[in-house]
Design an enzyme around this catalytic site. Structure first.
Site, PDB file in Angstrom:
ATOM      1  N   GLU A 178       0.834  -1.211   0.000  1.00 63.44           N
ATOM      2  CA  GLU A 178       0.000   0.000   0.000  1.00 63.44           C
ATOM      3  C   GLU A 178       0.866   1.257   0.000  1.00 63.44           C
ATOM      4  O   GLU A 178       0.479   2.297  -0.550  1.00 63.44           O
ATOM      5  CB  GLU A 178      -0.918  -0.009   1.232  1.00 63.44           C
ATOM      6  CG  GLU A 178      -1.955  -1.127   1.186  1.00 63.44           C
ATOM      7  CD  GLU A 178      -2.698  -1.331   2.504  1.00 63.44           C
ATOM      8  OE1 GLU A 178      -3.912  -1.603   2.462  1.00 63.44           O
ATOM      9  OE2 GLU A 178      -2.077  -1.246   3.589  1.00 63.44           O
TER      10      GLU A 178
ATOM     11  N   ASP B 239     -11.829  -6.376  -2.201  1.00 66.90           N
ATOM     12  CA  ASP B 239     -12.593  -7.637  -2.112  1.00 66.90           C
ATOM     13  C   ASP B 239     -13.958  -7.330  -1.496  1.00 66.90           C
ATOM     14  O   ASP B 239     -14.217  -6.201  -1.089  1.00 66.90           O
ATOM     15  CB  ASP B 239     -11.832  -8.660  -1.241  1.00 66.90           C
ATOM     16  CG  ASP B 239     -11.551  -8.126   0.145  1.00 66.90           C
ATOM     17  OD1 ASP B 239     -10.488  -7.538   0.354  1.00 66.90           O
ATOM     18  OD2 ASP B 239     -12.433  -8.245   1.009  1.00 66.90           O
TER      19      ASP B 239
END
Ligand code: OS5
Length: 231
Positions: free
Chosen positions: A11, A195
């Protein structure tokens, strides 16, 4: 000084690529990147996964590196139906869905002398909305719930949705919200969906971590650009 944090290396990396790194300081088993983005002074780090690691890093960014605000960028599981993989969401408030003192008569998420929800900074959220509008990017706003669990189960996801009216789920924001509330530091959290936090989430997460991290990082950089213009 602006503190920028993520949970995972994946990230943070796309953000590090876009700033000018001046120095790397090793402290408390982590790396803190001192950097510049135009006129802005930054300190960046990824905490490692989970609420304890996130609290440690947020506290160090504030207490040792004197961050005056904390911006979080990363990925999240979707709860709200119209959030699709790759979509962006900013937190209005964060909470800890795994706090349970209900046997003592407290609401889920409540700790005595603390609170269930930690508000994010309105000025920074408004700035994000301005940037999104300018760039024609869809940006959702909602409650983001955290716990030390990767959620991959529809029943659990629906319990979190119903109990906390949460739009998305992750594993750090509730902890950073608590630290920044305690220390009176403005907090902004941006997440791109990786997700759907139900069956199959692990497979989707592995497939979309890199792409969604990039989406979040790119938007954060646009926010820094706007902050620099306003400086
Ligand atoms: O930081 C954790 C929370 N993040 C947001 C998130 C999430 N949280 C809860 N439930 C969901 N459905 C969520 N979807 C997105 C993402 C991250 C999840 S934990 C992922 C762990 C994956 C992993 N484990 N080992 N590795 C990767 C390899 C590795 C090896 C060495 C060092 C570091 C990683």
């Amino acid at each position: 000084m602006i503190g920028i944090m993520c949970a995972m290396r994946e990230e943070l990396e796309p953000i590090l690529e876009k700033v000018e790194i001046k120095n790397v300081i090793e402290y408390a088993k982590n790396n803190y990147y001192m950097a510049q983005f135009g006129k802005l002074d930054l300190v960046l780090a990824y905490s490692k996964i989970g609420k304890v690691n996130a609290s440690t890093t947020a506290s160090i960014l504030i207490e040792k590196f004197k961050a005056q605000k904390i911006l979080f960028s990363g990925v999240a599981g979707a709860i709200e139906k119209d959030l699709k993989i790759g979509d962006l969401i900013i937190a209005t408030k964060t909470t800890q869905h795994d706090v349970d003192l209900t046997v003592f008569g407290y609401e889920p998420g409540f700790i005595p002398e603390s609170k269930i929800f930690f508000e994010c900074d309105k000025h920074l959220n408004d700035l994000a909305k301005t940037v999104a509008k300018k760039l024609g990017i869809k940006l959702k706003e909602g409650i983001i719930a955290s716990g030390d669990q990767f959620i991959h189960n529809k029943e659990k996801k629906e319990w979190i949705a119903k109990t906390f009216k949460a739009s998305a789920i992750e594993m750090e924001g509730g902890a950073v919200g608590c630290v920044t509330w305690t220390l009176d530091v403005p907090f902004f959290m941006l997440r791109a969906i990786s997700d759907t936090a139900q069956e199959g989430a692990g497979v989707d997460f592995d497939e979309f971590l890199e792409k969604s991290s990039e989406v979040s990082a790119k938007f954060l950089i646009e926010m820094l650009r706007q902050m620099e213009n306003e400086k």
